[in-house]
Motif scaffolding. Structure first.
Motif, PDB file in Angstrom:
ATOM      1  N   GLN A   1       8.244  11.344  -0.562  1.00  0.00           N
ATOM      2  CA  GLN A   1       7.199  11.577   0.422  1.00  0.00           C
ATOM      3  C   GLN A   1       7.242  10.514   1.521  1.00  0.00           C
ATOM      4  OE1 GLN A   1       5.166  14.279   0.387  1.00  0.00           O
ATOM      5  NE2 GLN A   1       6.403  14.905  -1.387  1.00  0.00           N
ATOM      6  N   PRO A   2       6.823  10.879   2.751  1.00  0.00           N
ATOM      7  CA  PRO A   2       6.773   9.889   3.828  1.00  0.00           C
ATOM      8  C   PRO A   2       5.908   8.698   3.423  1.00  0.00           C
ATOM      9  CG  PRO A   2       6.449  12.101   4.699  1.00  0.00           C
ATOM     10  CD  PRO A   2       6.413  12.228   3.210  1.00  0.00           C
ATOM     11  N   ALA A   3       6.338   7.516   3.795  1.00  0.00           N
ATOM     12  CA  ALA A   3       5.606   6.314   3.420  1.00  0.00           C
ATOM     13  C   ALA A   3       4.314   6.198   4.230  1.00  0.00           C
ATOM     14  CB  ALA A   3       6.472   5.077   3.644  1.00  0.00           C
ATOM     15  N   VAL A   4       3.227   6.018   3.536  1.00  0.00           N
ATOM     16  CA  VAL A   4       1.909   5.876   4.153  1.00  0.00           C
ATOM     17  C   VAL A   4       1.564   4.389   4.207  1.00  0.00           C
ATOM     18  CG1 VAL A   4      -0.542   6.414   3.991  1.00  0.00           C
ATOM     19  CG2 VAL A   4       1.158   8.130   3.319  1.00  0.00           C
ATOM     20  N   SER A   5       1.598   3.811   5.397  1.00  0.00           N
ATOM     21  CA  SER A   5       1.294   2.388   5.537  1.00  0.00           C
ATOM     22  C   SER A   5      -0.197   2.172   5.750  1.00  0.00           C
ATOM     23  CB  SER A   5       2.079   1.801   6.716  1.00  0.00           C
ATOM     24  OG  SER A   5       1.808   2.509   7.906  1.00  0.00           O
ATOM     25  N   PHE A   6      -0.620   0.939   5.539  1.00  0.00           N
ATOM     26  CA  PHE A   6      -1.980   0.531   5.878  1.00  0.00           C
ATOM     27  C   PHE A   6      -2.038   0.270   7.370  1.00  0.00           C
ATOM     28  CE2 PHE A   6      -4.784  -1.566   2.376  1.00  0.00           C
ATOM     29  CZ  PHE A   6      -5.651  -0.501   2.442  1.00  0.00           C
ATOM     30  N   SER A   7      -3.161   0.539   7.994  1.00  0.00           N
ATOM     31  CA  SER A   7      -3.317   0.210   9.409  1.00  0.00           C
ATOM     32  C   SER A   7      -4.685  -0.412   9.644  1.00  0.00           C
ATOM     33  CB  SER A   7      -3.156   1.451  10.293  1.00  0.00           C
ATOM     34  OG  SER A   7      -4.125   2.432   9.990  1.00  0.00           O
ATOM     35  N   GLY A   8      -4.749  -1.164  10.695  1.00  0.00           N
ATOM     36  CA  GLY A   8      -5.998  -1.805  11.068  1.00  0.00           C
ATOM     37  C   GLY A   8      -6.232  -1.690  12.557  1.00  0.00           C
ATOM     38  N   ILE A   9      -7.486  -1.701  12.936  1.00  0.00           N
ATOM     39  CA  ILE A   9      -7.860  -1.685  14.333  1.00  0.00           C
ATOM     40  C   ILE A   9      -8.486  -3.033  14.666  1.00  0.00           C
ATOM     41  CG2 ILE A   9      -9.197  -0.537  16.133  1.00  0.00           C
ATOM     42  CD1 ILE A   9      -7.072   1.240  14.853  1.00  0.00           C
ATOM     43  N   LYS A  10      -7.861  -3.745  15.576  1.00  0.00           N
ATOM     44  CA  LYS A  10      -8.461  -4.981  16.071  1.00  0.00           C
ATOM     45  C   LYS A  10      -9.376  -4.636  17.237  1.00  0.00           C
ATOM     46  CE  LYS A  10      -5.498  -8.937  15.009  1.00  0.00           C
ATOM     47  NZ  LYS A  10      -4.562  -9.935  15.581  1.00  0.00           N
ATOM     48  N   ALA A  11     -10.556  -5.216  17.223  1.00  0.00           N
ATOM     49  CA  ALA A  11     -11.525  -4.883  18.261  1.00  0.00           C
ATOM     50  C   ALA A  11     -12.416  -6.083  18.563  1.00  0.00           C
ATOM     51  CB  ALA A  11     -12.391  -3.704  17.825  1.00  0.00           C
TER      52      ALA A  11
ATOM     53  N   TYR B   1       0.801  -1.224   0.000  1.00  0.00           N
ATOM     54  CA  TYR B   1       0.000   0.000   0.000  1.00  0.00           C
ATOM     55  C   TYR B   1       0.838   1.281   0.000  1.00  0.00           C
ATOM     56  CZ  TYR B   1      -3.785   3.241   1.036  1.00  0.00           C
ATOM     57  OH  TYR B   1      -4.682   4.292   0.979  1.00  0.00           O
ATOM     58  N   PRO B   2       1.980   1.340   0.721  1.00  0.00           N
ATOM     59  CA  PRO B   2       2.776   2.573   0.654  1.00  0.00           C
ATOM     60  C   PRO B   2       3.174   2.944  -0.770  1.00  0.00           C
ATOM     61  CG  PRO B   2       3.531   1.199   2.457  1.00  0.00           C
ATOM     62  CD  PRO B   2       2.560   0.369   1.667  1.00  0.00           C
ATOM     63  N   PHE B   3       3.284   1.943  -1.657  1.00  0.00           N
ATOM     64  CA  PHE B   3       3.667   2.206  -3.046  1.00  0.00           C
ATOM     65  C   PHE B   3       2.473   2.601  -3.906  1.00  0.00           C
ATOM     66  CE2 PHE B   3       6.896  -0.575  -1.271  1.00  0.00           C
ATOM     67  CZ  PHE B   3       8.047   0.130  -1.580  1.00  0.00           C
ATOM     68  N   LEU B   4       1.333   2.767  -3.288  1.00  0.00           N
ATOM     69  CA  LEU B   4       0.155   3.329  -3.945  1.00  0.00           C
ATOM     70  C   LEU B   4      -0.243   4.662  -3.331  1.00  0.00           C
ATOM     71  CD1 LEU B   4      -1.909   0.036  -4.200  1.00  0.00           C
ATOM     72  CD2 LEU B   4      -1.303   1.459  -6.162  1.00  0.00           C
ATOM     73  N   ALA B   5      -0.056   4.783  -2.012  1.00  0.00           N
ATOM     74  CA  ALA B   5      -0.645   5.903  -1.280  1.00  0.00           C
ATOM     75  C   ALA B   5       0.291   7.050  -0.946  1.00  0.00           C
ATOM     76  CB  ALA B   5      -1.254   5.382   0.021  1.00  0.00           C
ATOM     77  N   SER B   6       1.588   6.823  -0.945  1.00  0.00           N
ATOM     78  CA  SER B   6       2.503   7.825  -0.390  1.00  0.00           C
ATOM     79  C   SER B   6       2.558   9.119  -1.187  1.00  0.00           C
ATOM     80  CB  SER B   6       3.910   7.224  -0.249  1.00  0.00           C
ATOM     81  OG  SER B   6       3.888   6.137   0.652  1.00  0.00           O
ATOM     82  N   ASN B   7       2.183   9.070  -2.457  1.00  0.00           N
ATOM     83  CA  ASN B   7       2.166  10.291  -3.268  1.00  0.00           C
ATOM     84  C   ASN B   7       0.754  10.697  -3.686  1.00  0.00           C
ATOM     85  OD1 ASN B   7       5.116  11.228  -4.097  1.00  0.00           O
ATOM     86  ND2 ASN B   7       5.114   8.989  -3.936  1.00  0.00           N
ATOM     87  N   GLY B   8      -0.232  10.206  -2.945  1.00  0.00           N
ATOM     88  CA  GLY B   8      -1.597  10.680  -3.167  1.00  0.00           C
ATOM     89  C   GLY B   8      -2.580   9.652  -3.677  1.00  0.00           C
ATOM     90  N   GLY B   9      -2.163   8.423  -3.864  1.00  0.00           N
ATOM     91  CA  GLY B   9      -3.105   7.389  -4.247  1.00  0.00           C
ATOM     92  C   GLY B   9      -3.968   6.976  -3.058  1.00  0.00           C
ATOM     93  N   TYR B  10      -5.080   6.345  -3.333  1.00  0.00           N
ATOM     94  CA  TYR B  10      -5.962   5.870  -2.262  1.00  0.00           C
ATOM     95  C   TYR B  10      -6.902   4.821  -2.848  1.00  0.00           C
ATOM     96  CZ  TYR B  10      -8.961   9.360  -4.542  1.00  0.00           C
ATOM     97  OH  TYR B  10      -9.654  10.093  -5.476  1.00  0.00           O
TER      98      TYR B  10
ATOM     99  N   ALA C   1      -0.684   7.578  -7.391  1.00  0.00           N
ATOM    100  CA  ALA C   1      -0.502   6.134  -7.299  1.00  0.00           C
ATOM    101  C   ALA C   1       0.502   5.651  -8.331  1.00  0.00           C
ATOM    102  CB  ALA C   1      -1.840   5.426  -7.479  1.00  0.00           C
ATOM    103  N   VAL C   2       0.415   6.180  -9.545  1.00  0.00           N
ATOM    104  CA  VAL C   2       1.345   5.783 -10.605  1.00  0.00           C
ATOM    105  C   VAL C   2       2.775   6.170 -10.238  1.00  0.00           C
ATOM    106  CG1 VAL C   2       2.007   6.197 -13.005  1.00  0.00           C
ATOM    107  CG2 VAL C   2      -0.400   5.861 -12.416  1.00  0.00           C
ATOM    108  N   LYS C   3       2.954   7.372  -9.679  1.00  0.00           N
ATOM    109  CA  LYS C   3       4.296   7.811  -9.286  1.00  0.00           C
ATOM    110  C   LYS C   3       4.899   6.879  -8.240  1.00  0.00           C
ATOM    111  CE  LYS C   3       6.878  11.745  -7.416  1.00  0.00           C
ATOM    112  NZ  LYS C   3       6.824  13.167  -6.961  1.00  0.00           N
TER     113      LYS C   3
END
Length: 436
Positions: A311-321, A216-225, A244-246
């Motif tokens: 750009q700072p790497a944007v990782s995926f995160s999850g909340i366990k509940a 995911y960081p290789f999709l989101a870090s420059n504005g992908g989502y 995302a392409v960048k």
């Protein structure tokens, strides 16, 4: 036994660590709605400071928990039983399988009263009437936990979950092998050119290249989502936009220093290489922390994921509940357990066992967390993360994007064209019905 004594108890447990990434790497199979809506449960009386929820007479609970975090739940359940007199039976089941299992077993009364799953499964659970809102403890839960955690365990404006841990991933490294920690992917490539030797099965840097959760960081870090509006607008897909392409062009460039097919990069392989000293840097989550510390000791280092495209790497995160089953015969006792098992003390106990990041505000500020170089590093990476969308349509994303990643990595396919194809497939699946 008092909760504050659980840290002593924890030392007696042998820790096992999962190869599953917070549920994000494998979407749970689609579930169908129960044949009939579950019977309406009586709403607890208004919660006040002077009032405590009382379990039903003769209440007994079944709780589903992962094998890897069983030690934590065993300890919490024992104290809960001692305090409230409610017998708790713990059954082992992977969190990513629990929504499907509850849909199958809940209507017949064979499911658990309290279930556990990552928040990206919440939309599916709500759509199929599987879990009850967190109503009695709503105010307490919201004031005690981070805003990101509350957002993750809420759906369509309603709070359902009792958050217990936040999970993301960062970069582990071997201090004996890496003297200057790379801060950018360009530096990762530079270092790896001097270290990687495929003939000797040695690699400078590795991550699960075919797994959307880790890629995911290789999709989101420059504005992908994935979906717009914080993951809620399924008609706005940003997996193939310019950002995302960048980022994905950086992803493709890493094949030079990691000449391995995406299907051959598995958790077991990475774990073996890293603990043997044949992998210098590994992108991974807190579930590997105990094993890595045991193998490397003081040689184990942690760092933020290097920047991607500047750009700072944007990782995926999850909340366990925890969630209370709609089919529970004892919803009061189940609510009481879910709240009890997510207190500050309980979250600190879980963190001590598996290195998880607490969602409780006070727990995050506790010296146990602040003075732990590893858990505090995960906490910092979490601040640069984005939660996985919890809408049911998220189940339609994993397979098409995973296939696109493999095409780009293994077959050198054009980034833009491959992402366009993946987005088209996601749209087709969405139009045919969420998670069908």
């Amino acid at each position: 036994m008092k909760m504050k004594k659980l840290l002593t108890l924890a030392a007696t447990f042998t820790l096992a660590f999962s190869i599953t990434a917070c549920g994000g790497n494998t979407a749970a199979p689609a579930t169908e709605a129960p044949a009939e809506n579950p019977p309406a449960q009586e709403t607890p009386a208004e919660n006040t400071e002077a009032q405590e929820l009382k379990p039903e007479e003769g209440a007994k609970l079944i709780v589903w928990e992962s094998r890897d975090e069983r030690a934590y739940t065993d300890a919490v359940a024992k104290e809960f039983t001692e305090k409230y007199g409610v017998e708790v039976t713990i059954e082992e089941l992977s969190p990513t399988d629990q929504v499907t299992k509850l849909a199958q077993d809940g209507p017949s009364g064979l499911g658990a009263d309290v279930v556990l799953f990552p928040h990206d499964n919440l939309g599916k659970a709500v759509a199929t009437n599987l879990v009850l809102p967190n109503d009695f403890y709503e105010e307490k839960t919201k004031s005690s936990n981070t805003e990101a955690a509350i957002q993750g365990v809420s759906y369509d404006g309603v709070l359902y979950g009792y958050p217990r841990a936040a999970e993301t991933y960062l970069m582990y490294y071997n201090k004996d092998l890496v003297k200057e920690v790379p801060t950018s992917m360009e530096e990762v490539i530079e270092f790896s050119k001097t270290f990687t030797d495929k003939s000797k099965n040695k690699y400078g840097f590795m991550f699960e290249t075919g797994n959307l959760y880790f890629a995911y960081p290789f999709l989101a870090s420059n504005g992908g989502y994935i979906f717009g509006n914080g993951g809620a607008d399924v008609n706005d897909i940003g997996l193939n936009n310019d950002g995302a392409v960048k980022s994905m062009e950086v992803y493709a460039s890493l094949k030079e220093i990691l000449p391995v097919k995406s299907g051959d990069i598995t958790p077991d392989i990475k774990r073996g290489l890293f603990t043997a000293g044949d992998l210098a840097m590994d992108i991974n989550g807190p579930w590997e922390l105990g094993g890595y510390k045991e193998a490397l000791g003081d040689k184990l280092g942690v760092a933020p994921i290097p920047t991607i495209g500047g750009q700072p790497a944007v990782s995926f995160s999850g909340i366990k509940a925890w969630y209370v089953s709609s089919f529970s015969k004892y919803p009061q006792a189940a609510r009481l357990f879910a709240d009890f098992a997510t207190s500050k003390e309980a979250q600190l106990q879980l963190s001590a066992l598996v290195g998880s990041v607490p969602t409780n505000n006070e727990a995050q500020e506790d010296d146990q967390i602040k003075n732990d170089e590893y858990v505090s590093a995960f906490t910092e990476q979490f601040k640069s993360s984005q939660p996985m969308p919890s809408v049911p349509e998220m189940a339609n994303v994993w397979s098409p994007v995973g296939a696109a990643l493999a095409e780009i990595w293994d077959n050198n396919k054009d980034v833009k064209e491959t992402l366009d194809k993946a987005v088209s497939q996601v749209k087709d699946l969405n139009s045919g019905g969420a998670a069908k």
